[in-house]
Design a protein around this motif. Structure first.
Motif, PDB file in Angstrom:
ATOM      1  N   ALA A 601       0.827  -1.207   0.000  1.00 15.79           N
ATOM      2  CA  ALA A 601       0.000   0.000   0.000  1.00 15.79           C
ATOM      3  C   ALA A 601       0.861   1.257   0.000  1.00 15.79           C
ATOM      4  CB  ALA A 601      -0.936   0.002   1.212  1.00 15.79           C
ATOM      5  N   GLU A 602       2.195   1.099  -0.150  1.00  6.20           N
ATOM      6  CA  GLU A 602       3.089   2.253  -0.193  1.00  6.20           C
ATOM      7  C   GLU A 602       2.950   2.951  -1.544  1.00  6.20           C
ATOM      8  OE1 GLU A 602       4.036  -0.787   0.466  1.00  6.20           O
ATOM      9  OE2 GLU A 602       4.667  -0.825   2.569  1.00  6.20           O
ATOM     10  N   MET A 603       2.858   4.272  -1.510  1.00  4.11           N
ATOM     11  CA  MET A 603       2.642   5.024  -2.741  1.00  4.11           C
ATOM     12  C   MET A 603       3.794   4.865  -3.713  1.00  4.11           C
ATOM     13  SD  MET A 603      -0.330   6.227  -2.683  1.00  4.11           S
ATOM     14  CE  MET A 603      -0.162   7.174  -4.189  1.00  4.11           C
ATOM     15  N   GLU A 604       5.030   4.756  -3.222  1.00  4.88           N
ATOM     16  CA  GLU A 604       6.170   4.605  -4.125  1.00  4.88           C
ATOM     17  C   GLU A 604       6.055   3.327  -4.943  1.00  4.88           C
ATOM     18  OE1 GLU A 604      11.080   4.470  -3.942  1.00  4.88           O
ATOM     19  OE2 GLU A 604       9.882   4.364  -2.099  1.00  4.88           O
ATOM     20  N   VAL A 605       5.656   2.231  -4.299  1.00  3.41           N
ATOM     21  CA  VAL A 605       5.513   0.956  -5.009  1.00  3.41           C
ATOM     22  C   VAL A 605       4.329   1.006  -5.960  1.00  3.41           C
ATOM     23  CG1 VAL A 605       5.135  -1.516  -4.724  1.00  3.41           C
ATOM     24  CG2 VAL A 605       6.568  -0.285  -3.094  1.00  3.41           C
ATOM     25  N   LEU A 606       3.226   1.557  -5.495  1.00  2.00           N
ATOM     26  CA  LEU A 606       2.028   1.610  -6.333  1.00  2.00           C
ATOM     27  C   LEU A 606       2.231   2.489  -7.564  1.00  2.00           C
ATOM     28  CD1 LEU A 606      -0.668   1.890  -3.521  1.00  2.00           C
ATOM     29  CD2 LEU A 606      -0.048  -0.137  -4.843  1.00  2.00           C
ATOM     30  N   GLU A 607       2.921   3.600  -7.410  1.00  2.00           N
ATOM     31  CA  GLU A 607       3.207   4.461  -8.560  1.00  2.00           C
ATOM     32  C   GLU A 607       4.133   3.772  -9.547  1.00  2.00           C
ATOM     33  OE1 GLU A 607       4.692   8.023  -6.887  1.00  2.00           O
ATOM     34  OE2 GLU A 607       2.728   8.783  -6.270  1.00  2.00           O
ATOM     35  N   ALA A 608       5.108   2.986  -9.030  1.00  2.00           N
ATOM     36  CA  ALA A 608       5.984   2.238  -9.933  1.00  2.00           C
ATOM     37  C   ALA A 608       5.189   1.198 -10.724  1.00  2.00           C
ATOM     38  CB  ALA A 608       7.107   1.575  -9.138  1.00  2.00           C
ATOM     39  N   SER A 610       1.963   1.382 -11.462  1.00  2.03           N
ATOM     40  CA  SER A 610       1.134   2.120 -12.404  1.00  2.03           C
ATOM     41  C   SER A 610       1.938   2.567 -13.612  1.00  2.03           C
ATOM     42  CB  SER A 610       0.517   3.325 -11.695  1.00  2.03           C
ATOM     43  OG  SER A 610      -0.210   4.131 -12.593  1.00  2.03           O
ATOM     44  N   LYS A 611       3.150   3.029 -13.391  1.00  4.53           N
ATOM     45  CA  LYS A 611       3.989   3.482 -14.502  1.00  4.53           C
ATOM     46  C   LYS A 611       4.384   2.311 -15.391  1.00  4.53           C
ATOM     47  CE  LYS A 611       8.079   6.254 -15.507  1.00  4.53           C
ATOM     48  NZ  LYS A 611       9.213   7.035 -14.926  1.00  4.53           N
ATOM     49  N   THR A 612       4.660   1.163 -14.784  1.00  7.11           N
ATOM     50  CA  THR A 612       5.030  -0.010 -15.586  1.00  7.11           C
ATOM     51  C   THR A 612       3.876  -0.442 -16.472  1.00  7.11           C
ATOM     52  OG1 THR A 612       6.525  -0.739 -13.827  1.00  7.11           O
ATOM     53  CG2 THR A 612       5.876  -2.374 -15.465  1.00  7.11           C
ATOM     54  N   LYS A 669      -5.802   4.250  -2.139  1.00 12.30           N
ATOM     55  CA  LYS A 669      -4.421   4.572  -2.517  1.00 12.30           C
ATOM     56  C   LYS A 669      -4.059   3.919  -3.851  1.00 12.30           C
ATOM     57  CE  LYS A 669      -1.934   5.515   1.795  1.00 12.30           C
ATOM     58  NZ  LYS A 669      -0.859   5.028   2.689  1.00 12.30           N
ATOM     59  N   LYS A 670      -4.433   2.646  -4.010  1.00 14.75           N
ATOM     60  CA  LYS A 670      -4.099   1.930  -5.240  1.00 14.75           C
ATOM     61  C   LYS A 670      -4.823   2.543  -6.439  1.00 14.75           C
ATOM     62  CE  LYS A 670      -3.400  -2.266  -2.546  1.00 14.75           C
ATOM     63  NZ  LYS A 670      -3.902  -3.610  -2.167  1.00 14.75           N
ATOM     64  N   ALA A 677      -1.934   7.809 -13.887  1.00 12.45           N
ATOM     65  CA  ALA A 677      -1.343   7.487 -15.194  1.00 12.45           C
ATOM     66  C   ALA A 677      -2.326   6.838 -16.148  1.00 12.45           C
ATOM     67  CB  ALA A 677      -0.132   6.570 -15.006  1.00 12.45           C
ATOM     68  N   HIS A 678      -3.534   6.502 -15.689  1.00  9.67           N
ATOM     69  CA  HIS A 678      -4.490   5.782 -16.536  1.00  9.67           C
ATOM     70  C   HIS A 678      -5.856   6.471 -16.456  1.00  9.67           C
ATOM     71  CE1 HIS A 678      -1.684   2.312 -16.783  1.00  9.67           C
ATOM     72  NE2 HIS A 678      -1.380   2.664 -15.541  1.00  9.67           N
ATOM     73  N   ASP A 679      -6.565   6.407 -17.569  1.00  8.71           N
ATOM     74  CA  ASP A 679      -7.904   6.993 -17.632  1.00  8.71           C
ATOM     75  C   ASP A 679      -8.915   5.990 -17.073  1.00  8.71           C
ATOM     76  OD1 ASP A 679     -10.201   8.349 -18.142  1.00  8.71           O
ATOM     77  OD2 ASP A 679     -10.086   8.202 -20.341  1.00  8.71           O
ATOM     78  N   LEU A 680      -9.393   6.271 -15.850  1.00  9.27           N
ATOM     79  CA  LEU A 680     -10.350   5.390 -15.180  1.00  9.27           C
ATOM     80  C   LEU A 680     -11.729   6.031 -15.074  1.00  9.27           C
ATOM     81  CD1 LEU A 680      -8.106   4.087 -12.224  1.00  9.27           C
ATOM     82  CD2 LEU A 680      -8.258   3.231 -14.572  1.00  9.27           C
ATOM     83  N   THR A 681     -12.026   6.965 -15.990  1.00  7.26           N
ATOM     84  CA  THR A 681     -13.297   7.688 -15.872  1.00  7.26           C
ATOM     85  C   THR A 681     -14.504   6.777 -16.063  1.00  7.26           C
ATOM     86  OG1 THR A 681     -13.063   8.288 -18.219  1.00  7.26           O
ATOM     87  CG2 THR A 681     -12.337   9.896 -16.570  1.00  7.26           C
ATOM     88  N   LYS A 682     -14.349   5.705 -16.811  1.00  6.31           N
ATOM     89  CA  LYS A 682     -15.506   4.812 -17.024  1.00  6.31           C
ATOM     90  C   LYS A 682     -15.910   4.087 -15.756  1.00  6.31           C
ATOM     91  CE  LYS A 682     -12.753   0.875 -18.722  1.00  6.31           C
ATOM     92  NZ  LYS A 682     -12.567  -0.062 -19.859  1.00  6.31           N
ATOM     93  N   TRP A 683     -15.027   4.061 -14.772  1.00  6.09           N
ATOM     94  CA  TRP A 683     -15.382   3.464 -13.492  1.00  6.09           C
ATOM     95  C   TRP A 683     -15.985   4.491 -12.519  1.00  6.09           C
ATOM     96  CZ3 TRP A 683     -11.088   1.399 -16.091  1.00  6.09           C
ATOM     97  CH2 TRP A 683     -11.110   0.029 -16.305  1.00  6.09           C
TER      98      TRP A 683
END
Length: 1199
Positions: A601-608, A610-612, A669-670, A677-683
């Motif tokens: 749940a750490e933001m650094e890991v989650l952002e990595a 998401s970027k991948t 957080k996730k 980095a992603h378009d999640l507007t449909k959710w």
């Protein structure tokens, strides 16, 4: 034939001259060959070396004072079209015809190379002393320019310098067997150069010093050759003498003895010449006031030590280089280091340098922090050479001083430090032992221990975030090690040896090598390097595609390591997945990423993560569909979990337990990390986030972390909706829907500004500023008028709330901040982080002012904090002031005066109407006004209207409130006029009259007559408007003052003619006349530096006027030269400390010394007399004694 060269005075094609000194030592075969050579030469056509027109071959002409032929030695060398050896041979021929005329040519050559237009005539040469000739030549300098050939720019003059040095070297080389021993030519040249080098004229000193140092270098070569010949002769003599009596040739022994004696006499002669140059020129000019001259001396002494180490590489000469390491000019320090590098490169010389190393090692190590980067680089390279010569020479502290420079932002410094680190870490590397150890552990590469050592160094440095700098600094020296990808992966995958868990498994070196190999923007790559980069990328991709899922599986529980590993795929060549049929490894990677998202749940890991996903989903790759399916499945699962957890939290309300809060927070957080980095507007994430925020506002019990994440996620949702609208053709319903969303979210953020939790308030403030910027009037620019319904303009209430937030949370003292953080003791890092956060808050609000979203008068509360918080926010406030002035000069001026009025009103409220005008508070307001006045710049025409408006508002403020006691008492705000005085100098002369007329409208006759202290602000302000002094008389067309204009004229042309000078200028200059007559000319004056030189007094007469220096006085040159040895701590002269951490400045190095001797050799003197006059050049004690002799003070530092 080996004895033929000493027999010849000259090898010219025209004449052959015999050296009688060598005839006795020549063998019969030598003489036979010589006669044959003479017979062959006599058959050639004879040509007179001087024709009737006074011209010589190659255009060299006599300078007899009567001819006007411009083809001189100077012109020949300047043009550089003739071979230098041919020019010298022609001069030698003329010297044999008439040595006085030839020497006159050479003397005029040096004079003209100095830039002097004069010519030494034959009668001057024969009848005048050197000092008189030099004085005469000084008067011939060009009055319009201070330049001379050695300082002129351009390729021609750069080539001239090279030709000038080559001329001197070839001259000595061609004359080394004959003319230099005639006791006339060298005496004359050395005497002339010594006199010129002691001149007050910079051009003479510079040119003659360069000539003398090159002359010395040529003589060192001659001395070296003589020494070699002496050794050869001695060996021949010993070999012949050791033969048996029947085979020994006594005649040959006698010839060898004669030859050895002749060589020894020549060696003594050369030593005397070098002694004259060294003591007469070098010991004075190596500390000359001009840096270029000092650099020449140090550069050449390094050459002498390298060429003839047996004679020069000792402490008597090394001390000059050591002392000059403290020079104030980087150019000179650089020459010192390069001279020492040439010595330390030769390991055979290291024993002779051991004493010098011990004495000056600390200074050399400290120079690695030199403020001049070029000097720092060379200092590091020198320290590396010292380490290579002897590892024991440097202590651990010395090495640590260099280690940290691998993280330097200046790449050449970092690369040099990387070479040092490489040599230090891997100097004891045994490849065979490493390979055997690797085989025992089952590794394919022997570099495992080396990489482990490098990682240990990285960890101990405690600068983990700068790992890319470490790799970049080591890339040139350790590239093979850093490209050993197989070894790195093996280290990460293997089970660590006991005690090495923190080393072998650490991933801080995870992708630094990869980043650098594939380009980090640190340097520009060549075509070859780019090709190598692509090849490495492909090879590494194929290997890590297989290894990365295994690494993620092994370290999936460690958040920091996983975050580092997840950065690797962004450097992959993703086409390899398809072209190499490695889809199964892609599926393994996606599976591991999903596991990481589930566990962390750490933001650094989650952002990595998401970027991948974002990189793998790029449309340019064929794997996009496969990755998109995996991503959608993950988001669907997270959304279902988030929706259920939100419902549970909203239903339970205040009764929600920690598990419910954790479920909402971790899932939110996730989703926030992925929404970035992603378009999640449909959710439709905004709906549930908005519900959470509303509940928190209504009930006031929402955990701050959930509120912060909900605000951020809602912000991302709005931005993605805006992106979709701007990229497509939105309908009116879409615009209305988005406007409704934005309006509701802005209202929520505005309500959050009053939240009790500081993180929530700060997040709401930053999002408000960002959204007001995005949805401002600039949204419709660029042909986007259809988006006009989305433009939001903050009302006055919101503007005031934003301003109050800044005043309450940005402009606070450190003590208040500590108290607001519940008394927690902050370390330095936390303080810096808190300051950085406050600066971001201020910058966000300042942007609203700059882009005209918030009314400019709101900036008055910001501007008034300029002086109090200058160290923390001075740059931001100053930039805001500059941008607002560009928007509207008049409104900006009104805002400035408003900020001063606010401070004045606060002071009135604190102290009452009777202000103490001498208090620090009043002085602070005046100082702030002075700073504001400086921001108006020098162009008063552009700021004319703004400054006048400022005065108008200030006058109205001062008289706005009448005194309740009656009109005979001053208004309460009258003291504000004293603050307004700071802006009077920014008014044009005619505007001062206008402002004064406006002031009189508020004044009564009674006010004009009052002179009491309470009326002093009015009196001072009126005087500032009525005064028409020099500093206020301004030109309407240029906006510059008459005084500054006059000063500019003086700086270009010197003093004005007497009939054109104004009376006030005469009075000003009169004050200068009453000062010291020896004042130096201002630096901006372009008059030549050469016209004030006069003939020096006789040394004996000068000595009568100058008090003798006590030889024992501390700091004197005798004290340094005679009483103190090289090894003493304070043996070197005092120079300015030029390190990056230096504080203050020391005195000029020339003030520590006085010149000790001036050699003016007579025209001719026999060898025995000269040997008695001068001590042995190679006897260091003789130099020490001679330098300690008291002598008249010489002006050697005149620019």
């Amino acid at each position: 034939t080996r004895n033929l060269r000493p027999l010849l005075l000259s090898r010219s094609t025209d004449c052959i001259y015999l050296n009688p000194k060598c005839m006795l030592s020549a063998t019969l075969a030598d003489l036979s060959f010589f006669l044959f050579f003479c017979q062959a030469a006599s058959k050639k056509a004879r040509r007179s070396p001087v024709d009737k027109g006074g011209r010589r071959p190659n255009g060299v002409a006599h300078q007899n004072g009567e001819g006007t032929d411009p083809s001189t030695l100077f012109e020949v060398v300047k043009q550089g079209k003739s071979a230098m050896q041919s020019v010298i041979d022609d001069w030698i021929e003329s010297y044999k015809q008439d040595r006085d005329l030839a020497l006159l040519d050479l003397i005029n050559f040096f004079i003209q190379c100095s830039g002097c237009k004069g010519t030494v005539r034959i009668e001057m040469f024969r009848n005048m002393q050197n000092a008189e000739i030099i004085r005469k030549m000084t008067e011939e300098f060009d009055e319009d320019s201070g330049d001379y050939p050695l300082t002129m720019a351009g390729p021609q003059w750069k080539k001239f310098r090279y030709n000038f040095c080559e001329f001197i070297m070839v001259l000595i080389r061609q004359c080394q067997y004959s003319i230099i021993y005639d006791e006339y030519m060298m005496d004359t040249v050395i005497s002339l150069l010594t006199g010129l080098s002691d001149s007050q004229v910079r051009a003479f000193r510079h040119t003659s010093t360069l000539a003398a140092m090159k002359l010395m270098t040529a003589l060192v070569n001659v001395a070296l050759n003589l020494s070699i010949n002496q050794d050869n002769t001695q060996r021949q003599y010993e070999a012949e003498r050791n033969k048996v009596a029947g085979k020994r040739a006594n005649e040959k022994l006698e010839l060898l003895l004669e030859k050895r004696k002749e060589l020894q006499e020549n060696q003594d002669e050369i030593e005397n010449m070098m002694n004259s140059i060294f003591k007469g020129i070098f010991v004075h000019r190596y500390r000359d006031a001009i840096a270029e001259i000092r650099a020449i001396c140090i550069e050449e002494i390094g050459v002498w030590m390298k060429l003839y180490s047996d004679a020069f590489l000792n402490d008597s000469y090394l001390k000059y280089v050591g002392w000059t390491l403290h020079d104030r000019q980087g150019e000179v320090r650089l020459k010192c280091l390069k001279a020492l590098q040439t010595l330390y490169t030769n390991r055979e010389l290291y024993p002779k340098l051991e004493l010098f190393t011990n004495r000056f090692k600390d200074r050399i190590v400290s120079m690695t922090l030199d403020k001049e980067y070029d000097v720092a680089v060379e200092a590091i390279r020198l320290v590396t050479l010292i380490l290579h010569g002897s590892e024991d020479a440097l202590s651990n502290d010395d090495c640590e001083n260099v280690y940290h420079l691998v993280y330097s932002a200046h790449r050449p410094v970092a690369v040099a430090a990387g070479e040092f680190l490489h040599r230090k870490l891997f100097s004891r590397h045994d490849p065979q032992a490493e390979e055997a150890l690797a085989k025992r552990r089952g590794r394919n590469s022997p570099n495992g221990n080396l990489i482990r050592m490098l990682v240990l160094f990285f960890l101990e440095s405690e600068l983990h975030e700068h790992g890319a700098y470490l790799v970049d600094s080591l890339w040139d020296s350790s590239q093979d090690l850093l490209k050993d990808w197989d070894c790195m992966v093996e280290l990460l995958l293997e089970d660590p040896v006991q005690g090495e868990e923190g080393t072998a498994t650490h991933i801080y070196f995870r992708s630094f090598w990869i980043k650098l190999c594939w380009g980090t923007g640190m340097r520009v790559l060549t075509a070859k390097e780019k090709k190598t980069q692509i090849d490495d990328k492909n090879r590494l991709t194929e290997h890590l595609i297989v290894a990365l899922p295994m690494l993620l599986s092994k370290y999936q529980a460690d958040a920091e390591k996983v975050a580092n590993l997840l950065q690797i795929p962004q450097y992959f060549d993703l086409e390899v997945y398809s072209s190499g049929r490695m889809e199964k490894h892609l599926d393994a990677l996606l599976k591991q990423i999903r596991v990481v998202v589930e566990k962390h749940a750490e933001m650094e890991v989650l952002e990595a993560c998401s970027k991948t996903y974002s990189i793998l989903c790029s449309e340019e790759y064929t794997i996009m569909n496969r990755v998109d399916i995996a991503r959608s499945q993950l988001i669907d699962e997270l959304m279902d979990r988030f929706a259920h957890s939100v419902e549970d939290l909203l239903q339970e309300g205040d009764e929600a337990d920690d598990d419910d809060i954790y479920n909402v927070l971790s899932t939110l957080k996730k989703l926030t990390a992925f929404h970035n980095a992603h378009d999640l507007t449909k959710w439709d994430l905004f709906k549930n986030c908005y519900r959470l925020l509303k509940m928190g506002i209504e009930q006031g019990s929402m955990p701050e972390q959930i509120a912060v994440q909900a605000l951020q996620c809602s912000h991302y949702s709005i931005l993605w909706q805006l992106v979709k609208i701007t990229e497509g053709c939105p309908s009116k319903d879409d615009l209305v829907a988005l406007r409704r969303v934005v309006k509701s979210f802005l209202a929520v953020c505005q309500q959050c500004l009053s939240n009790v939790n500081t993180p929530v308030k700060e997040q709401a403030f930053m999002l408000l500023c960002d959204l007001l910027m995005i949805f401002s009037h600039q949204l419709v620019s660029g042909g986007r008028e259809a988006l006009q319904p989305l433009v939001f303009n903050p009302d006055s209430t919101l503007q005031n709330e934003l301003l109050n937030f800044v005043l309450d949370h940005v402009f606070i003292d450190q003590d208040d901040e500590n108290q607001s953080m519940e008394g927690d003791e902050e370390d330095e890092a936390n303080k810096i982080e808190a300051l950085h956060k406050r600066r971001n808050l201020l910058a966000a609000f300042s942007k609203l002012i700059i882009y005209d979203i918030v009314d400019m008068p709101a900036a008055a509360d910001i501007f008034k904090q300029y002086m109090k918080y200058y160290n923390d926010y001075g740059d931001i406030i100053k930039e805001t002031l500059s941008k607002t002035r560009q928007m509207d000069k008049i409104q900006c001026a009104k805002t400035l005066i408003l900020s001063l009025q606010q401070l004045f009103n606060e002071l009135i409220q604190d102290q009452g109407p009777n202000l103490d005008r001498t208090s620090s508070h009043v002085s602070g307001i005046k100082e702030l006004a002075r700073r504001f006045a400086l921001t108006f710049g020098l162009d008063q025409i552009k700021t004319r209207e703004a400054v006048a408006t400022l005065h108008k508002d200030g006058i109205e403020f001062a008289f706005k409130v009448p005194n309740p006691k009656g009109p005979e008492y001053p208004p309460p705000n009258l003291a504000f006029l004293e603050v307004l005085c700071e802006f009077s100098s920014k008014l044009l002369r005619q505007d001062k009259k206008t402002v004064h007329s406006y002031l009189e409208k508020f004044m009564t006759e009674y006010m004009m007559e009052r002179r009491e202290d309470v009326w002093l602000p009015l009196i001072a302000y009126r005087n500032s408007l009525l005064t028409g002094g020099d500093d206020d008389r301004l030109s309407v067309t240029t906006g510059t003052s008459s005084t500054s204009k006059t000063s500019t004229v003086r700086s270009k042309r010197g003093r004005l003619p007497q009939h054109k000078r104004r009376p006030e200028e005469e009075s000003v200059e009169g004050s200068w006349v009453m000062r010291n007559d020896t004042l130096q000319t201002p630096g901006g004056l372009h008059t030549p530096q050469l016209t004030s030189t006069v003939l020096r007094e006789n040394p004996r007469q000068a000595a009568d006027h100058i008090p003798d220096q006590d030889p024992s006085e501390p700091g004197s040159e005798p004290d340094y030269m005679h009483k103190r040895g090289l090894m003493e701590d304070d043996a070197e002269p005092i120079f300015e400390d030029v390190m990056m951490s230096s504080r203050g400045q020391l005195e000029d190095m020339n003030e520590e010394f006085e010149d000790t001797m001036v050699i003016d050799l007579p025209a001719s003197r026999n060898r025995r007399e000269r040997a008695e006059l001068r001590p042995d050049f190679f006897d260091s004690t003789a130099i020490m004694e001679d330098d300690s002799v008291s002598a008249p003070l010489r002006c050697s530092n005149v620019n």
